[in-house]
Design an enzyme around this catalytic site. Structure first.
Site, PDB file in Angstrom:
ATOM      1  N   LYS A  28       0.969  -0.908   0.197  1.00 32.58           N
ATOM      2  CA  LYS A  28       0.079   0.064  -0.166  1.00 32.58           C
ATOM      3  C   LYS A  28       1.095   1.306  -0.170  1.00 32.58           C
ATOM      4  CE  LYS A  28      -3.997  -0.545   2.467  1.00 32.58           C
ATOM      5  NZ  LYS A  28      -4.259  -0.793   3.596  1.00 32.58           N
ATOM      6  N   ARG A  98      -3.319   3.236   8.454  1.00 32.52           N
ATOM      7  CA  ARG A  98      -3.672   1.987   7.561  1.00 32.52           C
ATOM      8  C   ARG A  98      -2.319   1.101   7.704  1.00 32.52           C
ATOM      9  NH1 ARG A  98      -5.052   4.504   1.608  1.00 32.52           N
ATOM     10  NH2 ARG A  98      -5.736   2.373   1.405  1.00 32.52           N
ATOM     11  N   GLY A 107      -6.914 -10.298   8.369  1.00 29.88           N
ATOM     12  CA  GLY A 107      -5.426 -10.665   9.693  1.00 29.88           C
ATOM     13  C   GLY A 107      -5.349  -9.391   9.844  1.00 29.88           C
ATOM     14  N   MET A 109      -4.191  -5.344  11.551  1.00 32.38           N
ATOM     15  CA  MET A 109      -5.317  -4.756  11.767  1.00 32.38           C
ATOM     16  C   MET A 109      -6.059  -3.653  10.904  1.00 32.38           C
ATOM     17  SD  MET A 109      -4.931  -0.873  13.641  1.00 32.38           S
ATOM     18  CE  MET A 109      -4.861   0.040  12.212  1.00 32.38           C
ATOM     19  N   ARG A 365      -3.541  -1.019  -6.169  1.00 36.95           N
ATOM     20  CA  ARG A 365      -2.451  -2.517  -7.079  1.00 36.95           C
ATOM     21  C   ARG A 365      -3.107  -3.230  -8.266  1.00 36.95           C
ATOM     22  NH1 ARG A 365      -5.818  -4.635  -1.341  1.00 36.95           N
ATOM     23  NH2 ARG A 365      -7.771  -3.963  -1.913  1.00 36.95           N
ATOM     24  N   HIS A 483      -4.282 -44.469  -4.945  1.00 34.52           N
ATOM     25  CA  HIS A 483      -4.977 -44.849  -6.432  1.00 34.52           C
ATOM     26  C   HIS A 483      -6.528 -44.113  -6.719  1.00 34.52           C
ATOM     27  CE1 HIS A 483      -7.692 -47.694  -8.930  1.00 34.52           C
ATOM     28  NE2 HIS A 483      -6.747 -48.220  -9.034  1.00 34.52           N
ATOM     29  N   SER A 791      13.411 -43.038 -18.832  1.00 37.91           N
ATOM     30  CA  SER A 791      12.138 -42.544 -18.101  1.00 37.91           C
ATOM     31  C   SER A 791      12.395 -42.564 -16.549  1.00 37.91           C
ATOM     32  CB  SER A 791      10.744 -42.645 -18.848  1.00 37.91           C
ATOM     33  OG  SER A 791       9.933 -42.202 -18.453  1.00 37.91           O
ATOM     34  N   CYS A 858       8.514 -39.617 -16.512  1.00 36.74           N
ATOM     35  CA  CYS A 858       6.478 -40.001 -16.418  1.00 36.74           C
ATOM     36  C   CYS A 858       6.322 -40.544 -14.724  1.00 36.74           C
ATOM     37  CB  CYS A 858       6.422 -41.477 -17.130  1.00 36.74           C
ATOM     38  SG  CYS A 858       7.213 -42.947 -16.044  1.00 36.74           S
ATOM     39  N   TYR A 878      11.833 -34.711 -22.284  1.00 39.07           N
ATOM     40  CA  TYR A 878      10.229 -34.290 -21.936  1.00 39.07           C
ATOM     41  C   TYR A 878       9.615 -34.778 -20.508  1.00 39.07           C
ATOM     42  CZ  TYR A 878       9.759 -39.699 -22.075  1.00 39.07           C
ATOM     43  OH  TYR A 878       9.606 -40.682 -21.790  1.00 39.07           O
TER      44      TYR A 878
HETATM   45  P1  ADP Z   1      -8.253  -2.243   3.083  1.00 34.37           P
HETATM   46  O1  ADP Z   1      -6.425  -2.462   3.428  1.00 34.37           O
HETATM   47  O2  ADP Z   1      -8.640  -3.281   4.225  1.00 34.37           O
HETATM   48  O3  ADP Z   1      -8.487  -1.627   1.987  1.00 34.37           O
HETATM   49  P2  ADP Z   1      -7.783   1.013   3.411  1.00 34.37           P
HETATM   50  O4  ADP Z   1      -6.420   0.897   4.745  1.00 34.37           O
HETATM   51  O5  ADP Z   1      -7.746   1.052   2.096  1.00 34.37           O
HETATM   52  O6  ADP Z   1      -8.043  -0.744   3.616  1.00 34.37           O
HETATM   53  O7  ADP Z   1      -8.917   1.668   3.933  1.00 34.37           O
HETATM   54  C1  ADP Z   1      -9.993   1.303   3.469  1.00 34.37           C
HETATM   55  C2  ADP Z   1     -10.571   2.491   3.055  1.00 34.37           C
HETATM   56  O8  ADP Z   1     -10.891   3.743   3.916  1.00 34.37           O
HETATM   57  C3  ADP Z   1     -10.222   2.957   1.528  1.00 34.37           C
HETATM   58  O9  ADP Z   1     -10.868   2.769   0.684  1.00 34.37           O
HETATM   59  C4  ADP Z   1     -10.873   4.279   1.840  1.00 34.37           C
HETATM   60  O10 ADP Z   1     -12.138   4.234   1.083  1.00 34.37           O
HETATM   61  C5  ADP Z   1     -10.919   4.954   3.451  1.00 34.37           C
HETATM   62  N1  ADP Z   1      -9.255   5.308   3.675  1.00 34.37           N
HETATM   63  C6  ADP Z   1      -8.388   5.099   4.432  1.00 34.37           C
HETATM   64  N2  ADP Z   1      -7.571   6.295   4.126  1.00 34.37           N
HETATM   65  C7  ADP Z   1      -8.416   7.306   3.792  1.00 34.37           C
HETATM   66  C8  ADP Z   1      -7.870   8.710   4.055  1.00 34.37           C
HETATM   67  N3  ADP Z   1      -6.668   8.545   4.210  1.00 34.37           N
HETATM   68  N4  ADP Z   1      -8.501   9.525   3.977  1.00 34.37           N
HETATM   69  C9  ADP Z   1     -10.479   9.217   3.515  1.00 34.37           C
HETATM   70  N5  ADP Z   1     -10.535   7.753   3.543  1.00 34.37           N
HETATM   71  C10 ADP Z   1      -8.992   6.530   3.985  1.00 34.37           C
HETATM   72 MG    MG Z   2      -7.243  -0.460   0.769  1.00 34.71          MG
END
Ligand code: ADP
Ligand code: MG
Ligand code: MG
Length: 973
Positions: A28, A98, A107, A109, A365, A483, A791, A858, A878
């Site tokens: 990200k 994020r 899994g 945060m 991504r 089998h 083979s 084989c 092969y």
């Molecule tokens: P995930 O990895 O689960 O996609 P993100 O970190 O991308 O989580 O965050 C999920 C959503 O939170 C984003 O798609 C966006 O809509 C919102 N978000 C994250 N950062 C911001 C920000 N700086 N301003 C506004 N919305 C945000």
């Molecule tokens: Mg996202």
């Protein structure tokens, strides 16, 4: 020395990171930095590197002091760019925090939005009267998210508070909550936090920020994340990055929105921009599913309305596309997505937010896609000139090809089915049918047009007809090379094996799983790609091959150097494999032919006969059948090489076991059942895998080799006379000593010569051997003096090299993998360091003794991508695999050719070096710039100090002068 850099800024004036720095910045963070570098609008922010995560855990969850400094420094930069201040009551900067590892990872945060809010700073959000509600709603959302994610308070406590507030005031919809209601909610949230944690909700923005950073790093080691990493083979050492970014608001009114989009359709791969958005909403609302998202494009919107039976009027007024609702923003978004695709050369999955008609990008991504989409996108992008054919071949995984070849469950239908248990995913594809417990029933039900799943404890060659008739096979025992698994894969039929969770009673025709009891005729569904066993009927669908698939396969064929053959014992399998592009048969197992119809009785006669006369008489009954089989297979393959293996398995596998069968044999052979039973006992072996089998059979009973050779060569002569090309290769199994081979070769060549003389025609053929006994591999030079081809029988070679019985290994192998003793199952993917050495040695010594020797594989490994890469590197010609793996092997062989292409590697290394140099140069430039400005200010300070010291000097001198004056004055006086 300068402190280590842990924090990387990104913003409109450029970033300190870029897309190549995924290991440091996480996926990200690296892509946010890259978008800034591309001058795409992204709210400014910074990324705390994954290195920090590692340091954090090494230091018992503590940070080095420089981190706080670097965070403060970068926070100031965000403030400068955004023109707001963190914690400022008039014009507050709010942040999102994020997580982001190298690969996206469920899994970890959840993202925290609106960080920095409290009852003071929220006033700064209120620019006009109508913002008041937005501000209070933002605060309560933030408290809820932070309380849950950072402080670990269960979400239901907050939900309950909302429910009781709504009940109290008779409110139905969240949107009806007034400012007063929201204020009351905030108060009740404070109480919840205090009750649940004994602490107050943090109001200091800095404290909030560090709490969130801690929570991200902490989540790296939570159980969900650990399990996910283990499942996907990701290392714990990677660590996660933390992205801290200025908030933009999609929920500040009707000129705001938030959405997600794919640059192409991720389900079909169609080159159509595909996205959803919500007006006046914040990120989490799109996924929450409370409101119906609207389509981004007009075309998509119309399609959506048609699917949901919504009239054009209603659509245009209630659910307009972004294209209609904010045309300028839409155009801007289109320009950006095109720019991103062009830049990344791949389909992108993007997230965006619109604040007062200004578009902000929040993520990009490479988008996840279905197998069908992967193929279409790869081929389309070559046609569009975005990527080369080599790139396209690397874009599609062998697993995806596998998915395309087998029936699959219809997603919606699978969702509603109950999972009974999970076994081993033995043969991919999905099957649904009524339970039957034996092969005869499967065949009989099929004849009545019924769908069945054949359930057995384990299968044996006698179950083949039932396996053909059933839609899928489920066994209680046996591993991935049992089998059932091997035969099912050969047929392309789905199979779940080793279902220890089921109590299968074949006689009583019941299956017990906990409280659940299933009987004959009950419906079940099995998924051989996942090992799932589901209750009831689940709908299946078979994907179709299309032009793109053919084109990709064509490129693969042009790129690969390994030929792909198939393991096939019947004309039907051979035909299927040819359709899939097989270039010959690498292994035709003759023993399967012995089970058809009445033949098994003749085989049993042959085994049980007292003398050579008796054996020859029995073999005479078989030769015609065997000739017909060879005739049909050779004809199907039209001059492509067909490797026929002489009889291989221990004889007891053919013997009768049921009393009825024993009685039958006694009648045929005119003796008592007792005599038959004695003979069976006499044939018993303690360790049949290492007993009388392979070439040992043909050496102790040469008449078998003679019969099989005659049948094959006669069929070959017949077809040649008919003008059909044939190319048989006769293969002697289990040779560990050159004399074994010589003994068999002599019989084969003499028999063939006799047939040629009888028929008055000659047919070209080869005689070779399997290399599957370690001694055979080590003495390959001696053997190659006589054998025209090798083979590698990697199943037996693995079994004998590792000393693991392949029929029993699943009792411990999965534990070995769990405990990290083995990385993967050596019967599925070749053990390159151990067994691989035997392959390398044999290939090298074989070639030395006979430079034009043919070398192939084989074993089951012939269809495994990692093993194919290895065989490519060994210089084999092969690999041979089951028919349904042929297309997978074709792609894998092409990928092996690409990945081991030296020229390509050099190019790649040069490109990597260039981008590293670029990054280093940028670092050097920044450091120099820093140093320069520090030197400049240092110089200024020095100058000031010096100037000051001038004054000091003057002062001192003045004082001296004064002192002297006074002294003089006193002297005079
Ligand atoms: P995930 O990895 O689960 O996609 P993100 O970190 O991308 O989580 O965050 C999920 C959503 O939170 C984003 O798609 C966006 O809509 C919102 N978000 C994250 N950062 C911001 C920000 N700086 N301003 C506004 N919305 C945000
Ligand atoms: Mg996202
Ligand atoms: Mg073998």
């Amino acid at each position: 020395m300068a402190a280590k850099k842990f924090v990387y800024f990104f913003g409109p004036q450029g970033s300190e990171g870029n897309a190549t720095m995924k290991n440091t910045l996480g996926g990200k963070g690296a892509n946010l930095a890259e978008m800034c570098n591309m001058e795409i609008p992204v709210p400014a922010g910074f990324t705390i590197a994954t290195d920090m995560c590692t340091v954090y855990y090494k230091n018992e969850r503590n940070y080095p002091p420089e981190l706080a400094e670097q965070v403060d420094e970068n926070l100031k930069k965000i403030e400068a760019v955004m023109g707001k201040k963190f914690g400022d009551p008039q014009n507050p900067l709010l942040l999102s925090v994020r997580s982001g590892a190298r690969a996206s990872m469920p899994g970890m945060m959840d993202t925290i939005l609106n960080l920095g809010l409290n009852e003071t700073t929220l006033n700064g959000l209120i620019k006009k009267e109508s913002d008041t509600r937005f501000a209070w709603d933002s605060l309560r959302r933030f408290m809820q998210m932070y309380g849950n994610v950072v402080m670990g308070i269960k979400g239901e406590h907050f939900e309950q508070a909302i429910t009781s507030l709504k009940n109290k005031y008779g409110i139905k919809n969240d949107l009806e909550m007034t400012v007063e209601n929201l204020k009351e909610l905030v108060e009740s949230y404070k109480v919840i936090v205090k009750e649940q944690t004994g602490k107050d909700f943090p109001t200091d923005p800095k404290e909030q920020l560090w709490g969130a950073i801690d929570a991200v790093f902490g989540s790296w080691m939570n159980e969900r994340a650990i399990v996910y990493r283990k499942m996907n083979g990701f290392s714990d050492d990677w660590g996660t990055a933390v992205n801290v970014q200025a908030m933009v608001f999609g929920n500040m009114g009707d000129d705001c929105a938030t959405g997600v989009a794919f640059t192409r359709n991720p389900a079909t791969g169609e080159h159509i921009f595909f996205g959803e958005y919500l007006i006046n909403a914040q990120g989490e609302d799109v996924v929450a599913g409370i409101r119906t998202p609207q389509q981004v494009t007009l075309e998509g919107s119309k399609k959506w309305a048609a699917e949901h039976n919504i009239s054009e009027e209603e659509r245009a007024s209630k659910y307009p596309s972004l294209e209609e609702y904010m045309p300028e923003v839409y155009e801007n978004l289109c320009n950006i997505y095109k720019k991103l695709e062009l830049h990344y050369h791949d389909m992108q999955d993007i997230e965006f937010t619109i604040e007062n008609r200004k578009l902000w990008m929040l993520q990009t991504r490479n988008g996840k896609r279905t197998a069908a989409a992967a193929v279409k996108i790869a081929v389309d992008m070559v046609n569009e000139g975005l990527i080369e054919t080599d790139d396209a071949l690397l874009r599609v995984t062998p697993d995806q090809i596998d998915q395309l070849l087998h029936p699959q469950f219809v997603k919606e239908s699978k969702k509603s089915a109950k999972l009974i248990t999970k076994g081993l995913p033995a043969s991919p594809g999905a099957g649904t049918g009524q339970i039957v417990f034996n092969a005869e029933d499967a065949a009989a039900w099929r004849a009545q047009g019924l769908d069945t799943i054949l359930v057995r404890l384990e299968t044996s060659p006698e179950d083949i007809t039932g396996m053909v008739a059933a839609n899928g096979i489920l066994t209680g025992r046996g591993g991935m090379t049992s089998h059932a698994a091997v035969v099912a894969r050969g047929m392309g039929k789905c199979c779940v094996s080793g279902c220890g969770g089921l109590n299968i009673d074949v006689e009583g025709k019941t299956i017990k799983a906990g409280d659940l009891v299933l009987k004959e005729g009950d419906w079940i569904s099995i998924d051989g790609s996942t090992g799932e066993v589901l209750l009831g009927k689940v709908a299946t669908e078979t994907p179709q091959f299309n032009d793109e698939f053919e084109k990709l396969m064509n490129w693969a064929d042009n790129r690969r150097t390994l030929k792909i053959r198939t393991n096939a014992d019947t004309p039907r399998d051979a035909a299927q494999a040819r359709k899939f592009g097989a270039q010959g048969i690498g292994l035709c197992r003759t023993e399967h032919m012995f089970f058809e119809g009445d033949r098994i009785k003749a085989v049993r006669e042959m085994i049980l006969a007292d003398d050579l006369e008796g054996r020859k008489a029995a073999l005479a009954k078989l030769i015609g059948h065997q000739r017909d089989d060879f005739y049909a297979i050779l004809k199907e393959m039209q001059g492509l090489p067909v490797t026929v293996r002489l009889l291989d398995p221990p004889l007891h596998e053919f013997l009768p076991s049921e009393p009825q069968q024993i009685k039958e044999m006694a009648e045929i052979m005119g003796c008592t059942e007792e005599i038959i039973n004695d003979k069976i006992k006499a044939l018993h072996e303690i360790n049949p895998m290492l007993g009388l089998r392979g070439c040992r059979l043909g050496i102790t009973r040469p008449e078998i080799t003679e019969m099989q050779t005659r049948a094959l060569i006669e069929a070959a002569c017949e077809l040649t006379k008919e003008g059909i090309k044939v190319f048989p290769e006769i293969m002697v199994p289990l040779v560990g000593n050159v004399n074994e081979f010589k003994y068999q070769e002599k019989i084969i060549r003499e028999t063939a010569a006799k047939v040629f003389e009888e028929k008055g025609i000659n047919v070209e053929f080869l005689v070779g051997t399997m290399i599957e006994v370690p001694r055979g591999a080590l003495t390959a030079d001696e053997i190659a003096e006589h054998a025209e081809f090798f083979s590698f029988g990697t199943n037996d070679l693995t079994q004998m090299c590792l000393g693991y019985s392949r029929d029993d290994a699943n009792k411990f192998i999965y534990q070995y993998i769990d405990k990290g003793i083995l990385e993967k199952n050596p019967f599925r993917s070749i053990d390159q360091t151990g067994v691989g050495q035997l392959v390398e040695i044999a290939a090298k010594r074989g070639k030395k003794a006979r430079p034009n020797i043919k070398l192939g594989v084989c074993g089951e490994h012939g269809g495994d991508p990692a093993s194919i890469d290895f065989f490519h590197r060994c210089g084999l010609q092969y690999v041979s695999c089951s028919p349904y793996r042929v297309p997978i092997a074709r792609l894998s062989a092409a990928q092996a050719a690409i990945n081991n292409d030296v020229v390509r590697q050099i190019k790649q290394t040069a490109e990597d070096a260039y981008s590293k140099a670029e990054t280093t140069a940028k670092d050097v430039y920044n450091t120099a710039k820093d140093a320069y400005s520090k030197a400049e200010s240092g110089l200024k300070n020095l100058k000031e100090t010096l100037e000051n010291s001038e004054e000091l000097k003057k002062g001192v001198e003045g004082a001296k002068k004064l002192f002297n004056d006074i002294k003089d004055k006193f002297k005079k006086d």
